[in-house]
Design a protein around this motif. Structure first.
Motif, PDB file in Angstrom:
ATOM      1  N   ASN A  91       0.824  -1.214   0.000  1.00 63.76           N
ATOM      2  CA  ASN A  91       0.000   0.000   0.000  1.00 63.76           C
ATOM      3  C   ASN A  91       0.857   1.262   0.000  1.00 63.76           C
ATOM      4  OD1 ASN A  91      -2.452  -1.279  -0.068  1.00 63.76           O
ATOM      5  ND2 ASN A  91      -2.650  -1.387   2.164  1.00 63.76           N
ATOM      6  N   ILE A  92       1.968   1.206   0.731  1.00 61.90           N
ATOM      7  CA  ILE A  92       2.838   2.382   0.838  1.00 61.90           C
ATOM      8  C   ILE A  92       3.472   2.721  -0.516  1.00 61.90           C
ATOM      9  CG2 ILE A  92       5.024   3.209   1.837  1.00 61.90           C
ATOM     10  CD1 ILE A  92       4.260   1.624   4.398  1.00 61.90           C
ATOM     11  N   VAL A  93       3.838   1.690  -1.282  1.00 62.21           N
ATOM     12  CA  VAL A  93       4.630   1.931  -2.503  1.00 62.21           C
ATOM     13  C   VAL A  93       3.860   1.720  -3.807  1.00 62.21           C
ATOM     14  CG1 VAL A  93       6.794   1.337  -1.328  1.00 62.21           C
ATOM     15  CG2 VAL A  93       5.539  -0.446  -2.571  1.00 62.21           C
ATOM     16  N   SER A  94       2.567   1.355  -3.721  1.00 60.42           N
ATOM     17  CA  SER A  94       1.870   0.903  -4.932  1.00 60.42           C
ATOM     18  C   SER A  94       1.837   1.951  -6.045  1.00 60.42           C
ATOM     19  CB  SER A  94       0.446   0.436  -4.592  1.00 60.42           C
ATOM     20  OG  SER A  94      -0.280   1.521  -4.082  1.00 60.42           O
ATOM     21  N   ASP A  95       1.626   3.237  -5.689  1.00 60.03           N
ATOM     22  CA  ASP A  95       1.556   4.251  -6.752  1.00 60.03           C
ATOM     23  C   ASP A  95       2.919   4.428  -7.440  1.00 60.03           C
ATOM     24  OD1 ASP A  95       2.283   5.531  -4.183  1.00 60.03           O
ATOM     25  OD2 ASP A  95       2.479   7.317  -5.432  1.00 60.03           O
ATOM     26  N   ILE A  96       3.996   4.262  -6.685  1.00 63.95           N
ATOM     27  CA  ILE A  96       5.332   4.380  -7.302  1.00 63.95           C
ATOM     28  C   ILE A  96       5.536   3.244  -8.305  1.00 63.95           C
ATOM     29  CG2 ILE A  96       7.830   4.350  -6.854  1.00 63.95           C
ATOM     30  CD1 ILE A  96       7.264   5.531  -4.086  1.00 63.95           C
ATOM     31  N   LEU A  97       5.075   2.056  -7.933  1.00 61.67           N
ATOM     32  CA  LEU A  97       5.271   0.887  -8.803  1.00 61.67           C
ATOM     33  C   LEU A  97       4.368   0.918 -10.033  1.00 61.67           C
ATOM     34  CD1 LEU A  97       5.718  -1.906  -6.106  1.00 61.67           C
ATOM     35  CD2 LEU A  97       7.482  -0.725  -7.428  1.00 61.67           C
ATOM     36  N   LYS A  98       3.426   1.874 -10.064  1.00 57.71           N
ATOM     37  CA  LYS A  98       2.591   2.026 -11.261  1.00 57.71           C
ATOM     38  C   LYS A  98       3.082   3.154 -12.152  1.00 57.71           C
ATOM     39  CE  LYS A  98      -1.556   0.428  -8.924  1.00 57.71           C
ATOM     40  NZ  LYS A  98      -2.510   0.967  -7.961  1.00 57.71           N
TER      41      LYS A  98
END
Ligand SMILES: [Fe+2]
Ligand SMILES: [Fe+2]
Length: 162
Positions: free
Chosen positions: A11-18
């Motif tokens: 949840n913390i990093v999901s937007d970065i990984l997208k």
């Protein structure tokens, strides 16, 4: 990592990984693996260390850990060893909201090889996590067996606490 921690980490990093630019790091070679995988290894170790030390802003620190090597080799002029933290910071600022704490984490992560001093606990955790992960990754590919075994023992000891 427990399932709860794995979910929280994602949840913390999901937007970065997208992020399209960030995903391209999977095509960059770093310590014999992709720069994306290296960054995830550093972010995971950072997250676990922060949780263990009960650091409140672990969210902010974990995201900066993931972004610490956000650069493509073709983007660096001159000595990439010295110059890449600045490029990683520029790329991070261009794609995400970056706090002053995160800024110091990214720009100082090569300390003491570069002269920018880590100014907060997150910066110290990430610069140490980066070196430990780099040793671990290089051990698998380049370092002689006996040295590798000693290093692996140390690294495994830390990883086992996950
Ligand atoms: Fe780096
Ligand atoms: Fe790194």
């Amino acid at each position: 990592m427990t399932i709860n921690k794995e979910v929280e980490f994602n949840n913390i990093v999901s937007d970065i990984l997208k992020n399209e630019s960030f995903i391209e790091l999977k095509y960059e070679i770093h310590h014999g693996i992709s720069r994306l995988d290296h960054s995830l290894n550093v972010a995971r170790l950072t997250y676990n260390t922060c949780k263990k030390m009960k650091i409140k802003n672990y969210n902010e620190i974990t995201r900066a850990a993931l972004l610490h090597d956000f650069f493509k080799s073709s983007e660096i002029n001159g000595n990439s060893f010295i110059n890449h933290p600045k490029k990683a910071l520029d790329n991070s600022k261009n794609n995400f909201e970056i706090s002053s704490i995160q800024e110091n984490i990214i720009i100082s992560h090569m300390f003491p090889m570069t002269k920018t001093i880590p100014k907060n606990i997150g910066s110290w955790i990430v610069t140490l996590a980066d070196k430990m992960v780099a040793l671990y990754e290089c051990t698998k590919y380049k370092i002689p067996l006996t040295i590798g075994a000693v290093m692996l023992f140390f690294i495994n000891f830390c990883f086992i606490q996950r």
